[in-house]
Motif scaffolding. Structure first.
Motif, PDB file in Angstrom:
ATOM      1  N   LEU A 136      43.874  46.422  50.372  1.00 59.53           N
ATOM      2  CA  LEU A 136      42.456  46.664  50.615  1.00 59.53           C
ATOM      3  C   LEU A 136      41.729  46.233  49.348  1.00 59.53           C
ATOM      4  CD1 LEU A 136      40.178  47.864  52.396  1.00 59.53           C
ATOM      5  CD2 LEU A 136      40.603  50.058  51.251  1.00 59.53           C
ATOM      6  N   GLU A 137      41.019  45.119  49.439  1.00 61.53           N
ATOM      7  CA  GLU A 137      40.433  44.538  48.239  1.00 61.53           C
ATOM      8  C   GLU A 137      39.277  45.386  47.693  1.00 61.53           C
ATOM      9  OE1 GLU A 137      41.540  41.969  46.477  1.00 61.53           O
ATOM     10  OE2 GLU A 137      43.211  41.915  47.896  1.00 61.53           O
ATOM     11  N   ARG A 138      39.308  45.559  46.365  1.00 58.58           N
ATOM     12  CA  ARG A 138      38.199  46.179  45.650  1.00 58.58           C
ATOM     13  C   ARG A 138      37.759  45.166  44.591  1.00 58.58           C
ATOM     14  NH1 ARG A 138      39.009  52.507  44.381  1.00 58.58           N
ATOM     15  NH2 ARG A 138      36.782  52.175  43.923  1.00 58.58           N
ATOM     16  N   SER A 139      36.851  44.312  44.983  1.00 54.78           N
ATOM     17  CA  SER A 139      36.473  43.161  44.173  1.00 54.78           C
ATOM     18  C   SER A 139      35.392  43.505  43.157  1.00 54.78           C
ATOM     19  CB  SER A 139      35.960  42.041  45.082  1.00 54.78           C
ATOM     20  OG  SER A 139      35.333  41.018  44.344  1.00 54.78           O
ATOM     21  N   PRO A 140      35.501  42.971  41.925  1.00 53.53           N
ATOM     22  CA  PRO A 140      34.404  43.167  40.966  1.00 53.53           C
ATOM     23  C   PRO A 140      33.088  42.585  41.461  1.00 53.53           C
ATOM     24  CG  PRO A 140      36.052  41.612  40.127  1.00 53.53           C
ATOM     25  CD  PRO A 140      36.627  42.248  41.335  1.00 53.53           C
ATOM     26  N   ALA A 141      33.160  41.556  42.315  1.00 49.67           N
ATOM     27  CA  ALA A 141      31.932  40.960  42.858  1.00 49.67           C
ATOM     28  C   ALA A 141      31.193  41.932  43.770  1.00 49.67           C
ATOM     29  CB  ALA A 141      32.272  39.681  43.615  1.00 49.67           C
ATOM     30  N   VAL A 200      33.700  48.316  45.532  1.00 50.87           N
ATOM     31  CA  VAL A 200      33.574  49.111  46.755  1.00 50.87           C
ATOM     32  C   VAL A 200      34.441  48.472  47.836  1.00 50.87           C
ATOM     33  CG1 VAL A 200      32.015  49.960  48.544  1.00 50.87           C
ATOM     34  CG2 VAL A 200      31.248  49.845  46.154  1.00 50.87           C
ATOM     35  N   PRO A 201      35.346  49.212  48.462  1.00 45.24           N
ATOM     36  CA  PRO A 201      36.197  48.624  49.494  1.00 45.24           C
ATOM     37  C   PRO A 201      35.373  48.112  50.677  1.00 45.24           C
ATOM     38  CG  PRO A 201      37.047  50.762  48.797  1.00 45.24           C
ATOM     39  CD  PRO A 201      35.682  50.623  48.202  1.00 45.24           C
ATOM     40  N   ASP A 202      35.838  47.033  51.270  1.00 44.95           N
ATOM     41  CA  ASP A 202      35.188  46.468  52.441  1.00 44.95           C
ATOM     42  C   ASP A 202      35.558  47.305  53.666  1.00 44.95           C
ATOM     43  OD1 ASP A 202      35.349  44.534  54.935  1.00 44.95           O
ATOM     44  OD2 ASP A 202      33.911  43.648  53.533  1.00 44.95           O
ATOM     45  N   MET A 203      34.565  47.915  54.314  1.00 45.24           N
ATOM     46  CA  MET A 203      34.847  48.813  55.436  1.00 45.24           C
ATOM     47  C   MET A 203      35.409  48.084  56.642  1.00 45.24           C
ATOM     48  SD  MET A 203      34.405  51.872  54.416  1.00 45.24           S
ATOM     49  CE  MET A 203      34.384  52.780  55.969  1.00 45.24           C
ATOM     50  N   GLN A 204      35.002  46.820  56.842  1.00 46.48           N
ATOM     51  CA  GLN A 204      35.560  46.071  57.961  1.00 46.48           C
ATOM     52  C   GLN A 204      37.041  45.796  57.736  1.00 46.48           C
ATOM     53  OE1 GLN A 204      33.946  45.235  60.940  1.00 46.48           O
ATOM     54  NE2 GLN A 204      36.113  44.904  61.451  1.00 46.48           N
ATOM     55  N   ASP A 205      37.391  45.454  56.499  1.00 47.80           N
ATOM     56  CA  ASP A 205      38.793  45.255  56.128  1.00 47.80           C
ATOM     57  C   ASP A 205      39.584  46.529  56.355  1.00 47.80           C
ATOM     58  OD1 ASP A 205      41.135  44.224  55.094  1.00 47.80           O
ATOM     59  OD2 ASP A 205      40.482  44.250  53.006  1.00 47.80           O
ATOM     60  N   ARG A 219      30.941  35.011  27.777  1.00 46.94           N
ATOM     61  CA  ARG A 219      31.974  34.274  28.513  1.00 46.94           C
ATOM     62  C   ARG A 219      32.735  35.168  29.488  1.00 46.94           C
ATOM     63  NH1 ARG A 219      34.626  31.686  23.163  1.00 46.94           N
ATOM     64  NH2 ARG A 219      34.225  33.862  22.541  1.00 46.94           N
ATOM     65  N   VAL A 220      32.630  36.469  29.325  1.00 52.76           N
ATOM     66  CA  VAL A 220      33.349  37.385  30.209  1.00 52.76           C
ATOM     67  C   VAL A 220      32.356  38.134  31.093  1.00 52.76           C
ATOM     68  CG1 VAL A 220      35.182  37.667  28.502  1.00 52.76           C
ATOM     69  CG2 VAL A 220      33.324  39.355  28.601  1.00 52.76           C
ATOM     70  N   ARG A 221      32.877  38.719  32.163  1.00 54.72           N
ATOM     71  CA  ARG A 221      32.063  39.524  33.074  1.00 54.72           C
ATOM     72  C   ARG A 221      32.703  40.907  33.209  1.00 54.72           C
ATOM     73  NH1 ARG A 221      32.627  37.967  37.975  1.00 54.72           N
ATOM     74  NH2 ARG A 221      34.167  36.316  37.650  1.00 54.72           N
ATOM     75  N   CYS A 222      31.859  41.912  33.374  1.00 58.25           N
ATOM     76  CA  CYS A 222      32.370  43.272  33.482  1.00 58.25           C
ATOM     77  C   CYS A 222      31.372  44.142  34.224  1.00 58.25           C
ATOM     78  CB  CYS A 222      32.643  43.847  32.092  1.00 58.25           C
ATOM     79  SG  CYS A 222      33.224  45.562  32.101  1.00 58.25           S
ATOM     80  N   HIS A 223      31.854  44.872  35.220  1.00 54.77           N
ATOM     81  CA  HIS A 223      31.048  45.890  35.905  1.00 54.77           C
ATOM     82  C   HIS A 223      31.087  47.150  35.050  1.00 54.77           C
ATOM     83  CE1 HIS A 223      29.360  48.098  39.321  1.00 54.77           C
ATOM     84  NE2 HIS A 223      30.248  49.036  39.072  1.00 54.77           N
ATOM     85  N   ARG A 224      29.918  47.660  34.670  1.00 57.28           N
ATOM     86  CA  ARG A 224      29.868  48.825  33.778  1.00 57.28           C
ATOM     87  C   ARG A 224      30.656  49.990  34.364  1.00 57.28           C
ATOM     88  NH1 ARG A 224      27.267  53.646  32.511  1.00 57.28           N
ATOM     89  NH2 ARG A 224      26.552  53.857  30.340  1.00 57.28           N
ATOM     90  N   PRO A 225      31.623  50.538  33.595  1.00 54.48           N
ATOM     91  CA  PRO A 225      32.372  51.689  34.114  1.00 54.48           C
ATOM     92  C   PRO A 225      31.465  52.879  34.347  1.00 54.48           C
ATOM     93  CG  PRO A 225      32.828  51.343  31.781  1.00 54.48           C
ATOM     94  CD  PRO A 225      32.039  50.161  32.244  1.00 54.48           C
ATOM     95  N   GLN A 226      31.836  53.711  35.306  1.00 58.47           N
ATOM     96  CA  GLN A 226      31.065  54.903  35.627  1.00 58.47           C
ATOM     97  C   GLN A 226      31.746  56.178  35.150  1.00 58.47           C
ATOM     98  OE1 GLN A 226      30.832  53.198  39.737  1.00 58.47           O
ATOM     99  NE2 GLN A 226      28.816  54.155  39.729  1.00 58.47           N
ATOM    100  N   GLY A 227      32.811  55.983  34.388  1.00 58.58           N
ATOM    101  CA  GLY A 227      33.522  57.116  33.844  1.00 58.58           C
ATOM    102  C   GLY A 227      34.773  56.676  33.119  1.00 58.58           C
ATOM    103  N   ALA A 228      35.410  57.624  32.429  1.00 60.47           N
ATOM    104  CA  ALA A 228      36.677  57.429  31.733  1.00 60.47           C
ATOM    105  C   ALA A 228      36.533  56.491  30.540  1.00 60.47           C
ATOM    106  CB  ALA A 228      37.764  56.962  32.709  1.00 60.47           C
ATOM    107  N   ILE A 280      37.724  43.598  32.510  1.00 63.97           N
ATOM    108  CA  ILE A 280      37.080  42.404  31.977  1.00 63.97           C
ATOM    109  C   ILE A 280      37.572  41.168  32.724  1.00 63.97           C
ATOM    110  CG2 ILE A 280      36.623  41.049  29.909  1.00 63.97           C
ATOM    111  CD1 ILE A 280      35.630  43.954  29.723  1.00 63.97           C
ATOM    112  N   VAL A 281      36.646  40.454  33.357  1.00 65.90           N
ATOM    113  CA  VAL A 281      36.984  39.199  34.034  1.00 65.90           C
ATOM    114  C   VAL A 281      36.869  38.070  33.013  1.00 65.90           C
ATOM    115  CG1 VAL A 281      36.412  37.628  35.922  1.00 65.90           C
ATOM    116  CG2 VAL A 281      36.142  40.107  36.229  1.00 65.90           C
TER     117      VAL A 281
END
Length: 358
Positions: A116-121, A125-130, A282-291, A296-297
């Motif tokens: 079940l993919e959880r993509s940084p893009a 958030v998991p894809d509900m259809q998947d 040069r890198v991409r990162c979704h800001r963590p929400q905890g921990a 890092i992509v």
């Protein structure tokens, strides 16, 4: 059942042998000092009494009945005993990707596994259809982490409740490893056990409390699930050590103090990570929400293992993303002192300079 070597453990040993002095690959809170959380040996009693004390502490802390609790030797042990008691070789399990690799490997040893993919893009958030497609194809278990490991992304109550509800329609169980859940920077999201009769939560005193040496974890869930896991634990490893249970019970009773302690350190170090990310375009990162972790992509074409080995040459340990099922990324943790964090991130930029020039 023949487990392959654990790549994350192999990597940790490799980093140690290479003499890493800066760890950007340690995701839990530091172990509290004896003045903060003294570990005493005297008058511990027997194992059954100590387990009863821990169970009472868990009942009070999480608002559950005793029959919803199974004690285990850490969260990983709880994950495995759950898979072992609720899946057969012909069954199908759905496991998030990327994820903490032992969870996937455990499930693969006892059942068929799909991702079940959880993509940084998509902000992880998991894809509900998947998810729906996997459930309609007969999946009996959905396995997730919350907070997400390796990204620190949070599944909010609405999203996780939707997943639990969707699984309930087909009779599937939702297992959520929640060792980081109470390290959320905002309000703590609900546990899976609170969201439906098919929700199962796993946690321990390792990450929030920094007490990994106690080797104590637990599962919270429907009584039939908890009974099955508890029976498997007693048959395979019997009681937990009294010393560990007594101190784990005290850690559970003081969990708000541990949460404040962990978040204070996270808030001290997170600005340094954000500042580096603003400069390191040069890198991409979704800001963590905890921990204490960020996913890092890396730039296209950069090999995560090669970058990680080059960093080890400089005494810095990070987590190669391939060991979470995400090649081309790294997991960067920031539980170390800020001075070490800043040096380590500067070395990441230095290695990126070398690799992008080559």
């Amino acid at each position: 059942m023949r487990f392959p070597s654990d790549p994350l453990e192999d990597w940790a040993v490799h980093c140690h042998r290479r003499g890493a002095t800066i760890s950007l690959d340690s995701s839990g809170a530091s172990t509290p000092g004896p003045d903060e959380f003294p570990l005493r040996v005297e008058e511990l009693g027997d194992e059954a009494e100590a387990e009863a004390e821990l169970r009472e502490a868990l009942c009070r802390a999480y608002g559950v009945d005793d029959d919803m609790i199974a004690l285990t030797m850490g969260a990983q042990h709880a994950d495995f005993l759950f898979f072992l008691t609720h899946l057969n070789p012909s069954d199908k399990a759905v496991v998030e990707s990327p994820t903490f690799m032992p969870i996937r490997r455990q499930a693969e040893e006892v059942a068929r596994v799909s991702s079940l993919e959880r993509s940084p893009a998509k902000a992880y958030v998991p894809d509900m259809q998947d998810l729906s497609d996997n459930l309609r194809s007969g999946a009996k278990v959905v396995a997730l982490t919350n907070l997400h490991n390796p990204s620190g992304a949070m599944l909010g109550d609405e999203v996780l409740s939707g997943i639990v509800d969707e699984a309930q329609r087909t009779g599937a169980l939702v297992l959520v490893d929640e060792v980081f859940r109470e390290m959320s920077y905002g309000p703590v999201p609900k546990g899976a056990y609170q969201l439906g009769d098919n929700g199962v939560s796993v946690s321990s005193v390792t990450k929030l409390n920094g007490l990994r040496g106690l080797r104590v974890g637990w599962l919270l869930g429907p009584p039939p699930v908890a009974r099955a896991v508890e029976a498997a634990r007693l048959y395979t490893s019997y009681r937990l050590p009294a010393w560990s249970c007594r101190h784990a019970a005290e850690a559970v009773r003081r969990r708000e103090w541990f949460r404040e302690r962990a978040l204070q350190h996270a808030h001290e170090n997170l600005p340094a990570v954000e500042d580096w990310l603003r400069r390191e375009t040069r890198v991409r990162c979704h800001r963590p929400q905890g921990a204490f972790m960020a996913h890092i992509v890396l730039p296209r074409g950069i090999d995560d293992l090669e970058l990680s080995e080059r960093l080890l040459d400089r005494g810095v340990a990070v987590g190669p993303g391939r060991y979470w099922g995400a090649p081309g990324t790294i997991r960067l943790t920031f539980s170390c002192p800020r001075s070490q964090l800043e040096v380590g991130m500067a070395y990441i930029s230095e290695v990126l300079d070398l690799l992008t020039r080559g």
